[in-house]
Design a protein around this motif. Structure first.
Motif, PDB file in Angstrom:
ATOM      1  N   ALA A  92      41.364  89.847  82.426  1.00 47.50           N
ATOM      2  CA  ALA A  92      41.901  89.608  81.081  1.00 47.50           C
ATOM      3  C   ALA A  92      41.947  90.957  80.368  1.00 47.50           C
TER       4      ALA A  92
ATOM      5  N   ASN B 150      45.454 100.240  92.011  1.00 50.09           N
ATOM      6  CA  ASN B 150      45.016  99.929  90.645  1.00 50.09           C
ATOM      7  C   ASN B 150      45.900 100.548  89.566  1.00 50.09           C
TER       8      ASN B 150
ATOM      9  N   ILE C  71      40.696  94.222  78.969  1.00 49.19           N
ATOM     10  CA  ILE C  71      39.513  95.013  79.299  1.00 49.19           C
ATOM     11  C   ILE C  71      39.498  96.255  78.408  1.00 49.19           C
TER      12      ILE C  71
ATOM     13  N   TYR D 205      55.854  93.840  82.181  1.00 46.55           N
ATOM     14  CA  TYR D 205      54.472  93.839  82.691  1.00 46.55           C
ATOM     15  C   TYR D 205      54.157  92.486  83.336  1.00 46.55           C
TER      16      TYR D 205
ATOM     17  N   ASP E 292      51.713 110.153  92.341  1.00 46.88           N
ATOM     18  CA  ASP E 292      52.428 109.189  91.508  1.00 46.88           C
ATOM     19  C   ASP E 292      52.706 107.967  92.380  1.00 46.88           C
TER      20      ASP E 292
ATOM     21  N   ASP F 104      45.081 109.977  91.067  1.00 47.13           N
ATOM     22  CA  ASP F 104      45.641 109.688  89.745  1.00 47.13           C
ATOM     23  C   ASP F 104      46.870 110.569  89.562  1.00 47.13           C
TER      24      ASP F 104
ATOM     25  N   SER G 211      40.729 107.061  85.177  1.00 46.07           N
ATOM     26  CA  SER G 211      40.476 106.442  83.871  1.00 46.07           C
ATOM     27  C   SER G 211      40.087 104.974  84.058  1.00 46.07           C
TER      28      SER G 211
ATOM     29  N   LYS H  87      53.282  91.948  87.282  1.00 53.79           N
ATOM     30  CA  LYS H  87      51.974  91.432  87.718  1.00 53.79           C
ATOM     31  C   LYS H  87      52.120  90.114  88.483  1.00 53.79           C
TER      32      LYS H  87
ATOM     33  N   THR I 105      39.564  99.516  77.863  1.00 53.08           N
ATOM     34  CA  THR I 105      39.874 100.782  78.562  1.00 53.08           C
ATOM     35  C   THR I 105      40.858 101.590  77.718  1.00 53.08           C
TER      36      THR I 105
ATOM     37  N   ILE J 181      39.452 101.184  84.553  1.00 55.94           N
ATOM     38  CA  ILE J 181      38.998 100.299  85.639  1.00 55.94           C
ATOM     39  C   ILE J 181      38.926 101.064  86.967  1.00 55.94           C
TER      40      ILE J 181
HETATM   41  P1  NAP Z   1      44.047 103.220  82.184  1.00 55.41           P
HETATM   42  O1  NAP Z   1      42.714 103.425  81.562  1.00 55.41           O
HETATM   43  O2  NAP Z   1      45.267 103.680  81.463  1.00 55.41           O
HETATM   44  O3  NAP Z   1      43.999 103.866  83.648  1.00 55.41           O
HETATM   45  C1  NAP Z   1      45.128 103.827  84.479  1.00 55.41           C
HETATM   46  C2  NAP Z   1      45.234 105.153  85.185  1.00 55.41           C
HETATM   47  O4  NAP Z   1      46.416 105.105  86.010  1.00 55.41           O
HETATM   48  C3  NAP Z   1      45.423 106.320  84.213  1.00 55.41           C
HETATM   49  O5  NAP Z   1      44.612 107.427  84.617  1.00 55.41           O
HETATM   50  C4  NAP Z   1      46.900 106.640  84.367  1.00 55.41           C
HETATM   51  O6  NAP Z   1      47.214 107.986  84.132  1.00 55.41           O
HETATM   52  C5  NAP Z   1      47.125 106.302  85.822  1.00 55.41           C
HETATM   53  N1  NAP Z   1      48.549 106.162  86.118  1.00 55.41           N
HETATM   54  C6  NAP Z   1      49.536 105.751  85.277  1.00 55.41           C
HETATM   55  N2  NAP Z   1      50.711 105.785  85.920  1.00 55.41           N
HETATM   56  C7  NAP Z   1      50.454 106.237  87.172  1.00 55.41           C
HETATM   57  C8  NAP Z   1      51.268 106.510  88.286  1.00 55.41           C
HETATM   58  N3  NAP Z   1      52.598 106.345  88.250  1.00 55.41           N
HETATM   59  N4  NAP Z   1      50.675 106.949  89.419  1.00 55.41           N
HETATM   60  C9  NAP Z   1      49.337 107.152  89.472  1.00 55.41           C
HETATM   61  N5  NAP Z   1      48.518 106.934  88.442  1.00 55.41           N
HETATM   62  C10 NAP Z   1      49.077 106.468  87.299  1.00 55.41           C
HETATM   63  O7  NAP Z   1      44.280 101.671  82.518  1.00 55.41           O
HETATM   64  P2  NAP Z   1      43.265 100.488  82.949  1.00 55.41           P
HETATM   65  O8  NAP Z   1      43.123  99.598  81.784  1.00 55.41           O
HETATM   66  O9  NAP Z   1      42.084 101.033  83.623  1.00 55.41           O
HETATM   67  O10 NAP Z   1      44.217  99.719  83.974  1.00 55.41           O
HETATM   68  C11 NAP Z   1      44.068  99.802  85.378  1.00 55.41           C
HETATM   69  C12 NAP Z   1      44.813  98.637  86.004  1.00 55.41           C
HETATM   70  O11 NAP Z   1      44.277  97.408  85.509  1.00 55.41           O
HETATM   71  C13 NAP Z   1      46.313  98.601  85.683  1.00 55.41           C
HETATM   72  O12 NAP Z   1      47.028  98.159  86.815  1.00 55.41           O
HETATM   73  C14 NAP Z   1      46.400  97.580  84.571  1.00 55.41           C
HETATM   74  O13 NAP Z   1      47.668  96.963  84.508  1.00 55.41           O
HETATM   75  C15 NAP Z   1      45.320  96.607  85.019  1.00 55.41           C
HETATM   76  N6  NAP Z   1      44.823  95.762  83.944  1.00 55.41           N
HETATM   77  C16 NAP Z   1      44.301  96.299  82.821  1.00 55.41           C
HETATM   78  C17 NAP Z   1      43.855  95.449  81.815  1.00 55.41           C
HETATM   79  C18 NAP Z   1      43.289  95.959  80.513  1.00 55.41           C
HETATM   80  O14 NAP Z   1      43.193  95.174  79.566  1.00 55.41           O
HETATM   81  N7  NAP Z   1      42.890  97.227  80.416  1.00 55.41           N
HETATM   82  C19 NAP Z   1      43.951  94.060  81.988  1.00 55.41           C
HETATM   83  C20 NAP Z   1      44.467  93.558  83.155  1.00 55.41           C
HETATM   84  C21 NAP Z   1      44.905  94.417  84.141  1.00 55.41           C
HETATM   85  P3  NAP Z   1      47.727 108.382  82.656  1.00 55.41           P
HETATM   86  O15 NAP Z   1      46.573 108.150  81.737  1.00 55.41           O
HETATM   87  O16 NAP Z   1      48.074 109.827  82.828  1.00 55.41           O
HETATM   88  O17 NAP Z   1      48.892 107.490  82.358  1.00 55.41           O
END
Ligand code: NAP
Length: 254
Positions: free
Chosen positions: A191, A94, A193, A160, A67, A41, A20, A164, A195, A22
């Motif tokens: 920042a 990630n 994003i 969180y 996991d 994932d 999913s 981080k 998603t 990023i």
């Molecule tokens: P996302 O769309 O929710 O994608 C994260 C993926 O990780 C999902 O497929 C999720 O599966 C999976 N996941 C969750 N828990 C897991 C686990 N224990 N083991 C393996 N996979 C797991 O999130 P994203 O926004 O792309 O975020 C990716 C990274 O960027 C994260 O570390 C997040 O903290 C960081 N980030 C995001 C943002 C933002 O604004 N989006 C900003 C800064 C940093 P499920 O859908 O089944 O839970």
């Protein structure tokens, strides 16, 4: 906008949380650039969908459900990648979750443990197995996905923010330890994003308010985070290690 291009031919890469957002964008870009990508994932089907997409576009990818908060699963993921790819050269830790919104004085203890387990311990379990595999492969590069909240606070998100900040510290410590042995380790700080992580937790009004908190006037995209991440993984970043790189539309410049 023309795409930055990288050459990851002959390299094997792990991307966690790659089903999913990023992680999926990073896996696609690594696949387009010649790497064998292990798309990992928690959600097996989501990982397989992205791996199939990369293979369908002419790249090489394998799905592996793991996991990140389970150390045995992270070892199995690393072994799978190294066995299928003739060693391990690249990794992006990630996977992450948001956790509930609550002030620190009311934050549910189980949720605190879960956020730290996935967002911080999960990165450590990744490094714990990826580093020995990369040493055996003659070196490599790792990016740990932090956040702007690895350097500033945010209301109602203490777990969180703590996780981080921990990812940034862990990145610096591990990078110092392995810099002379040919492993570069950096952290990326996006920042907000656009998603599913944001969309599943926030309504449209809150998303609009968040966009307005960035001087750039909008949320970032997964592809913008992927471009920075792939640069840091590439040989073009050969002297960049142990640092934390923002991709934040000037959010933290304020
Ligand atoms: P996302 O769309 O929710 O994608 C994260 C993926 O990780 C999902 O497929 C999720 O599966 C999976 N996941 C969750 N828990 C897991 C686990 N224990 N083991 C393996 N996979 C797991 O999130 P994203 O926004 O792309 O975020 C990716 C990274 O960027 C994260 O570390 C997040 O903290 C960081 N980030 C995001 C943002 C933002 O604004 N989006 C900003 C800064 C940093 P499920 O859908 O089944 O839970």
């Amino acid at each position: 906008m023309s795409a930055l291009s990288f050459d990851f031919s002959g390299k094997t890469a792990i991307v966690t949380g790659a089903g999913s957002g990023i992680g999926a964008a990073i896996a696609r870009e690594l696949g387009r650039s010649g790497a064998l990508v292990v798309v990992s994932d928690l959600d097996e089907e989501a990982g397989r969908t992205i791996a199939d997409e990369i293979s369908g576009a002419g790249g090489e990818a394998r799905a592996f459900a793991a996991d990140v908060s389970d150390p045995a699963a992270m070892k199995a993921l690393t072994d799978f990648a190294a066995d299928h790819g003739g060693g391990l050269h690249l990794a992006v830790n990630n996977a992450g979750i948001g956790g509930p919104s609550a002030p620190a004085g009311e934050y549910p203890e189980d949720d605190w443990r879960q956020v730290i387990d996935v967002n911080l311990n999960g990165v450590f379990y990744g490094l714990r197995h990826q580093i020995p595999a990369m040493l055996a492969s003659g070196g490599g590069a790792i990016v740990n996905m932090a956040s702007i909240l690895g350097s500033v606070g945010f209301h109602q998100a203490s777990a969180y923010v703590a996780a981080k900040h921990g990812v940034v510290g862990l990145t610096k410590a591990a990078a110092m330890e392995y810099a002379a042995q040919g492993i570069r380790i950096n952290a990326v700080g996006p920042a907000f994003i656009d998603t599913p992580l944001l969309k599943k937790n926030l309504d449209d009004e809150t998303l609009g308010q968040l966009a307005g908190m960035h001087p750039a006037g909008r949320l970032g995209t997964s592809e913008e985070v992927s471009a920075l991440t792939c640069f840091l993984l590439s040989d073009r970043a050969s002297f960049i290690t142990g640092s934390y790189h923002l991709v934040d539309g000037a959010y933290t410049a304020q």
